[in-house]
Design an enzyme around this catalytic site. Structure first.
Site, mmCIF file in Angstrom:
data_model
loop_
_atom_site.group_PDB
_atom_site.id
_atom_site.type_symbol
_atom_site.label_atom_id
_atom_site.label_comp_id
_atom_site.label_asym_id
_atom_site.label_seq_id
_atom_site.Cartn_x
_atom_site.Cartn_y
_atom_site.Cartn_z
ATOM 1 N N GLY A 17 3.791 1.571 -1.553
ATOM 2 C CA GLY A 17 4.446 1.836 -2.761
ATOM 3 C C GLY A 17 3.832 2.757 -3.832
ATOM 4 O O GLY A 17 2.706 3.336 -3.670
ATOM 5 N N ARG A 18 4.495 3.062 -4.829
ATOM 6 C CA ARG A 18 4.072 4.022 -5.906
ATOM 7 C C ARG A 18 2.814 3.477 -6.484
ATOM 8 O O ARG A 18 1.776 4.044 -6.618
ATOM 9 C CB ARG A 18 5.150 4.055 -6.840
ATOM 10 N N MET A 19 2.527 1.967 -6.822
ATOM 11 C CA MET A 19 1.421 1.496 -7.422
ATOM 12 C C MET A 19 0.525 1.334 -6.178
ATOM 13 O O MET A 19 -0.836 1.678 -6.590
ATOM 14 C CB MET A 19 1.721 0.129 -8.208
ATOM 15 N N SER B 299 -1.165 -10.285 -15.140
ATOM 16 C CA SER B 299 -0.826 -9.528 -16.330
ATOM 17 C C SER B 299 0.245 -8.720 -15.953
ATOM 18 O O SER B 299 0.391 -8.078 -14.882
ATOM 19 C CB SER B 299 -1.960 -8.615 -16.471
ATOM 20 N N LYS C 52 13.219 0.356 -11.805
ATOM 21 C CA LYS C 52 12.562 -1.037 -12.065
ATOM 22 C C LYS C 52 13.780 -2.003 -12.204
ATOM 23 O O LYS C 52 14.882 -1.989 -12.434
ATOM 24 C CB LYS C 52 11.916 -1.098 -13.583
ATOM 25 N N HIS D 70 12.141 1.989 -19.073
ATOM 26 C CA HIS D 70 11.222 2.203 -17.789
ATOM 27 C C HIS D 70 12.335 3.222 -16.893
ATOM 28 O O HIS D 70 13.314 3.157 -17.266
ATOM 29 C CB HIS D 70 11.043 0.928 -17.107
ATOM 30 N N HIS D 71 11.726 3.541 -15.870
ATOM 31 C CA HIS D 71 12.427 4.469 -14.743
ATOM 32 C C HIS D 71 13.766 3.512 -14.331
ATOM 33 O O HIS D 71 13.673 2.196 -14.270
ATOM 34 C CB HIS D 71 11.543 4.675 -13.531
ATOM 35 N N ALA E 257 0.757 -1.284 0.015
ATOM 36 C CA ALA E 257 0.045 -0.002 0.096
ATOM 37 C C ALA E 257 0.640 1.216 -0.076
ATOM 38 O O ALA E 257 0.448 2.075 -0.323
ATOM 39 C CB ALA E 257 -0.856 -0.021 1.177
#
Length: 257
Positions: free
Chosen positions: A14-16, A110, A148, A144-145, A12
């Site tokens: 984290g970024r996502m 996914s 990752k 990507h950043h 919760a």
């Protein structure tokens, strides 16, 4: 009107995780039921994992492979809730364990929950089927950043799989991921992967079909991280009432025949 789906957010802080919480604000079809982090992590509004699982109908999980596997196995042992997994970088053994968990609960997994990328997969599959391998090379490019940790990205692998499916071949047998030094000429039929990591790039993906006298590039750019969160929420709403099994975003969007 049906009751909103109760969603727990793994990772919760984290970024996502934060993006999912923000995307859930003001929705009528889904609501945050619980927020949790790794065992031992404390924070305002966080609960233990077992408490979150008991409170939720679905868990949205953008964490790490080992955490996702543990979550899937715990949920399967308890008969639920459903899982929506957006973590990437799984080993074959970890994927087998998720497959086993999906015999008991609903799991959507996914590498990318955006509508655009899932549309792109269909276009890539169609182009790969139409353009013969002896005349057209396929290269999957992704950026990507710098934070990752896995490469190629889960999305890049999905696009590579789509290209391989279009040509009726096994991606593992034609994948070329490591070019360095004197590599010799490219083999006909290979599907190459090129990776960039840097800055704060959210996600750039292109599939290049390169012929001798022309090339075709199919691309997708992520503008904000919220698009992945919104797609994952759509998947969490979709799973309600589905039988146990392993699904992906193509199922959620109705793209599979």
């Amino acid at each position: 009107m049906s009751q909103p789906v109760k969603i727990a957010i793994a990772g919760a802080n984290g970024r996502m995780g934060r993006a999912v919480a923000q995307a859930l604000e003001g929705r009528s079809d889904a609501v945050v039921a619980a927020r949790f982090e790794r065992p031992g992590d404390a924070g305002e509004g966080l609960v233990a994992r077992e408490t979150a699982l008991a409170a939720a109908e679905a868990v949205i999980d953008f964490t790490l492979p080992e955490a996702s596997v543990a979550l899937a196995e715990e949920a399967a042992a308890n008969g639920g809730p459903a899982l929506v997994i957006g973590s990437t970088g799984f080993s074959d053994e970890q994927l087998d364990r998720i497959d086993a968990a999906a015999t008991k609960i609903v799991i959507v997994r996914s590498g990318n929950y955006s509508l655009g990328v899932n549309m792109l997969m269909g276009l890539v599959r169609q182009a790969a089927a139409a353009l013969p391998a002896q005349d057209w090379d396929i290269e999957v490019f992704e950026a990507h950043h710098k934070r990752k940790i896995d490469a190629p990205s889960g999305t890049a692998l999905m696009l590579g799989e789509a290209a391989a499916e279009g040509r009726g071949i096994n991606l593992a047998k034609v994948s070329d991921r490591g070019r360095d030094g004197v590599t010799g000429p490219r083999k006909d039929g290979d599907i190459g992967f090129s990776v960039v990591r840097g800055g704060g790039i959210i996600g750039e993906h292109s599939v290049i079909f390169a012929g001798e006298s022309e090339s075709l590039t199919l691309s997708h750019s992520a503008i904000d991280r919220g698009l992945f969160a919104r797609g994952a929420i759509a998947a969490a709403v979709w799973v309600k009432g589905k039988p146990p099994g392993l699904y992906d975003m193509q199922d959620v969007l109705g793209f599979k025949k």
